[in-house]
Design a protein around this motif. Structure first.
Motif, PDB file in Angstrom:
ATOM      1  N   GLY A  58     -40.206  38.728  11.430  1.00  0.00           N
ATOM      2  CA  GLY A  58     -39.721  38.384  10.096  1.00  0.00           C
ATOM      3  C   GLY A  58     -38.392  39.054   9.784  1.00  0.00           C
ATOM      4  O   GLY A  58     -37.514  38.467   9.146  1.00  0.00           O
ATOM      5  N   THR A  61     -35.682  36.912  11.309  1.00  0.00           N
ATOM      6  CA  THR A  61     -35.304  35.719  10.537  1.00  0.00           C
ATOM      7  C   THR A  61     -34.478  36.111   9.330  1.00  0.00           C
ATOM      8  O   THR A  61     -33.408  35.545   9.092  1.00  0.00           O
ATOM      9  CB  THR A  61     -36.522  34.902  10.060  1.00  0.00           C
ATOM     10  OG1 THR A  61     -37.248  35.625   9.086  1.00  0.00           O
ATOM     11  CG2 THR A  61     -37.413  34.486  11.181  1.00  0.00           C
ATOM     12  N   SER A  62     -34.956  37.063   8.561  1.00  0.00           N
ATOM     13  CA  SER A  62     -34.254  37.388   7.317  1.00  0.00           C
ATOM     14  C   SER A  62     -32.924  38.070   7.559  1.00  0.00           C
ATOM     15  O   SER A  62     -31.956  37.831   6.826  1.00  0.00           O
ATOM     16  CB  SER A  62     -35.150  38.211   6.387  1.00  0.00           C
ATOM     17  OG  SER A  62     -35.587  39.391   7.008  1.00  0.00           O
ATOM     18  N   CYS A  63     -32.815  38.888   8.598  1.00  0.00           N
ATOM     19  CA  CYS A  63     -31.541  39.537   8.901  1.00  0.00           C
ATOM     20  C   CYS A  63     -30.519  38.498   9.374  1.00  0.00           C
ATOM     21  O   CYS A  63     -29.331  38.591   9.039  1.00  0.00           O
ATOM     22  CB  CYS A  63     -31.725  40.645   9.934  1.00  0.00           C
ATOM     23  SG  CYS A  63     -30.304  41.758  10.035  1.00  0.00           S
ATOM     24  N   GLN A  65     -30.438  35.442   8.299  1.00  0.00           N
ATOM     25  CA  GLN A  65     -30.027  34.721   7.092  1.00  0.00           C
ATOM     26  C   GLN A  65     -29.047  35.552   6.266  1.00  0.00           C
ATOM     27  O   GLN A  65     -28.038  35.026   5.786  1.00  0.00           O
ATOM     28  CB  GLN A  65     -31.245  34.331   6.258  1.00  0.00           C
ATOM     29  CG  GLN A  65     -30.889  33.479   5.055  1.00  0.00           C
ATOM     30  CD  GLN A  65     -32.105  32.873   4.392  1.00  0.00           C
ATOM     31  OE1 GLN A  65     -33.091  32.567   5.051  1.00  0.00           O
ATOM     32  NE2 GLN A  65     -32.038  32.691   3.088  1.00  0.00           N
ATOM     33  N   VAL A  66     -29.334  36.832   6.097  1.00  0.00           N
ATOM     34  CA  VAL A  66     -28.418  37.704   5.346  1.00  0.00           C
ATOM     35  C   VAL A  66     -27.068  37.769   6.055  1.00  0.00           C
ATOM     36  O   VAL A  66     -26.006  37.582   5.444  1.00  0.00           O
ATOM     37  CB  VAL A  66     -29.012  39.122   5.175  1.00  0.00           C
ATOM     38  CG1 VAL A  66     -27.974  40.101   4.651  1.00  0.00           C
ATOM     39  CG2 VAL A  66     -30.228  39.086   4.256  1.00  0.00           C
TER      40      VAL A  66
END
Length: 160
Positions: A58, A61-63, A65-66
């Motif tokens: 997770g 994925t979020s890193c 996106q950021v």
């Protein structure tokens, strides 16, 4: 004389405590966010919270996106939607059975679909710069596992 840290360094701190394989973690910073980890029953847990391995994927994925949002801004392109699927293949022989070897994922695949107004050239830059600048991507890539990074560009839907 003490060495002064670089102005660009931001410390990230997490405190964890627990019993068995269940843990409560508190992220440092103003938010003081609290989250929990557990494990599948096969690993001694109750599956009452995500496994640390899910948090690792997770974070990837979020890193992405950021980091991708920062890169898109630098490139002057618009992104309206991020969609990630990440699969990590883990041989549990070392973790569970104590076998010799590397307990790391054998392979991680990132599949992303990005709605953007980027040209093909800009999209290629978005992918390469995000991969280069994303700290979590670099953790995975530099760990030696097989890393697949497959991004697809999607057109931004026309307004209705």
């Amino acid at each position: 004389m003490a060495i002064k840290p670089k102005e660009t360094v931001v410390p990230f701190a997490v405190h964890g405590e627990g019993t068995g394989v269940y843990q409560t973690l508190t992220a440092g910073g103003e938010g003081g966010h609290v989250f929990h980890t557990d494990a599948y029953p096969a690993f001694g847990g109750q599956d009452s919270a995500p496994s640390p391995l899910f948090y690792a994927l997770g974070a990837l994925t979020s890193c992405n996106q950021v980091t991708g949002s920062l890169v898109a801004k630098d490139l002057g392109i618009t992104v309206t939607s991020w969609n990630f699927d990440i699969v990590g293949d883990l041989d549990t022989a070392v973790l569970v059975g104590g076998a010799e070897g590397n307990a790391n994922f054998d392979r991680v695949e990132v599949r992303a679909t990005i709605e953007t107004d980027a040209t093909e050239e800009q999209f290629a830059q978005l992918i390469s710069e995000t991969e280069r600048r994303c700290p979590v991507t670099q953790l995975f890539k530099r760990s030696g596992l097989e890393f697949e990074n497959n991004w697809t560009r999607a057109e931004i839907p026309a307004s209705v």
